[in-house]
Design an enzyme around this catalytic site. Sequence first.
Site, PDB file in Angstrom:
ATOM      1  N   GLU A   2       0.844  -1.202   0.000  1.00  0.00           N
ATOM      2  CA  GLU A   2       0.000   0.000   0.000  1.00  0.00           C
ATOM      3  C   GLU A   2       0.878   1.249   0.000  1.00  0.00           C
ATOM      4  O   GLU A   2       1.988   1.245   0.535  1.00  0.00           O
ATOM      5  CB  GLU A   2      -0.921  -0.074   1.234  1.00  0.00           C
TER       6      GLU A   2
ATOM      7  N   ASP B 216      -3.302   6.427   6.337  1.00  0.00           N
ATOM      8  CA  ASP B 216      -3.788   7.710   6.845  1.00  0.00           C
ATOM      9  C   ASP B 216      -4.679   7.411   8.052  1.00  0.00           C
ATOM     10  O   ASP B 216      -4.170   7.142   9.136  1.00  0.00           O
ATOM     11  CB  ASP B 216      -4.525   8.399   5.681  1.00  0.00           C
TER      12      ASP B 216
ATOM     13  N   LEU C 204      -6.680   0.001   4.969  1.00  0.00           N
ATOM     14  CA  LEU C 204      -5.922  -1.208   5.286  1.00  0.00           C
ATOM     15  C   LEU C 204      -6.722  -2.146   6.188  1.00  0.00           C
ATOM     16  O   LEU C 204      -6.681  -3.367   6.029  1.00  0.00           O
ATOM     17  CB  LEU C 204      -4.579  -0.838   5.932  1.00  0.00           C
TER      18      LEU C 204
HETATM   19  P1  5GP Z   1      -6.905   5.697   4.947  1.00  0.00           P
HETATM   20  O1  5GP Z   1      -7.975   4.718   4.614  1.00  0.00           O
HETATM   21  O2  5GP Z   1      -5.768   5.100   5.730  1.00  0.00           O
HETATM   22  O3  5GP Z   1      -7.456   6.926   5.589  1.00  0.00           O
HETATM   23  O4  5GP Z   1      -6.379   6.280   3.610  1.00  0.00           O
HETATM   24  C1  5GP Z   1      -5.565   5.615   2.806  1.00  0.00           C
HETATM   25  C2  5GP Z   1      -5.688   6.192   1.401  1.00  0.00           C
HETATM   26  O5  5GP Z   1      -5.916   7.610   1.402  1.00  0.00           O
HETATM   27  C3  5GP Z   1      -4.411   5.990   0.692  1.00  0.00           C
HETATM   28  O6  5GP Z   1      -4.364   4.733   0.086  1.00  0.00           O
HETATM   29  C4  5GP Z   1      -4.426   7.127  -0.305  1.00  0.00           C
HETATM   30  O7  5GP Z   1      -5.138   6.729  -1.442  1.00  0.00           O
HETATM   31  C5  5GP Z   1      -5.170   8.226   0.395  1.00  0.00           C
HETATM   32  N1  5GP Z   1      -4.255   9.225   1.002  1.00  0.00           N
HETATM   33  C6  5GP Z   1      -4.129   9.524   2.315  1.00  0.00           C
HETATM   34  N2  5GP Z   1      -3.222  10.486   2.501  1.00  0.00           N
HETATM   35  C7  5GP Z   1      -2.746  10.808   1.283  1.00  0.00           C
HETATM   36  C8  5GP Z   1      -1.766  11.758   0.820  1.00  0.00           C
HETATM   37  O8  5GP Z   1      -1.120  12.515   1.556  1.00  0.00           O
HETATM   38  N3  5GP Z   1      -1.572  11.800  -0.524  1.00  0.00           N
HETATM   39  C9  5GP Z   1      -2.245  10.996  -1.401  1.00  0.00           C
HETATM   40  N4  5GP Z   1      -1.959  11.122  -2.691  1.00  0.00           N
HETATM   41  N5  5GP Z   1      -3.154  10.086  -0.996  1.00  0.00           N
HETATM   42  C10 5GP Z   1      -3.408  10.003   0.326  1.00  0.00           C
HETATM   43 MG    MG Z   2      -3.974   3.893  -1.603  1.00  0.00          MG
END
Ligand code: 5GP
Ligand code: MG
Length: 185
Positions: free
Chosen positions: A104, A108, A113
């Site tokens: 991955e 965030d 995940l």
């Molecule tokens: P989570 O489900 O952990 O909140 O987010 C994961 C997804 O959010 C990542 O796979 C990505 O697609 C997106 N994401 C979170 N932060 C960033 C960032 O700083 N830049 C980019 N391009 N995508 C992010």
């Molecule tokens: Mg992603």
Amino acid sequence: MGVLPDSIDYVLLDEPAIARRVAALAAQISADYRGIRNEDFTLVGVLKGSFIFLADLARRLEVPHRVDFIALSSYAEKAEATGSVRLIMDTRADMAGRHILIVEDILDTGYTLDYLQRLFMARQPASLKSCVLLSKPERRRVDVKVDYLGFEIPDVWVVGYGLDFADRFRTLPYIAALKPRVYRK
Ligand code: 5GP
Ligand code: MG
């Protein structure tokens, strides 16, 4: 590195720094999976963000492996609030009895995940681990297990090396912070 695009604030991780860390992760993974057979070990890249990281990591692995992909819904404000994740394209190969390594781009809130780990565990793999290039610890909402982590970064929106903003900046060779005025509407 030349002139930075106007929307870029600063470079967080340059090409040599990324290459060194990816090589170290590949060495660690190769050691941990030593002796494994090709048909038993599958890297599952999460599209689209992980495609460059997966390509670099996979080419440095010293153990045989297969490559598969899964696509999930792109980042949305609603997803952040509710933790809802949408499956766009599933993997091809059967996971039962195989060693699966999720690859991955960035962790965030952790919802993505967490969703993937639940989805894949139900398919009864021999083992399930995850390798994540970037993590923003301040942003975590759910506790998820990461086995291999590239870098911890601050709470800024990053692009490049596979990561985008509105499908831009994905193929920059470095990882950079976007100017806040670009992503804070
Ligand atoms: P989570 O489900 O952990 O909140 O987010 C994961 C997804 O959010 C990542 O796979 C990505 O697609 C997106 N994401 C979170 N932060 C960033 C960032 O700083 N830049 C980019 N391009 N995508 C992010
Ligand atoms: Mg992603």
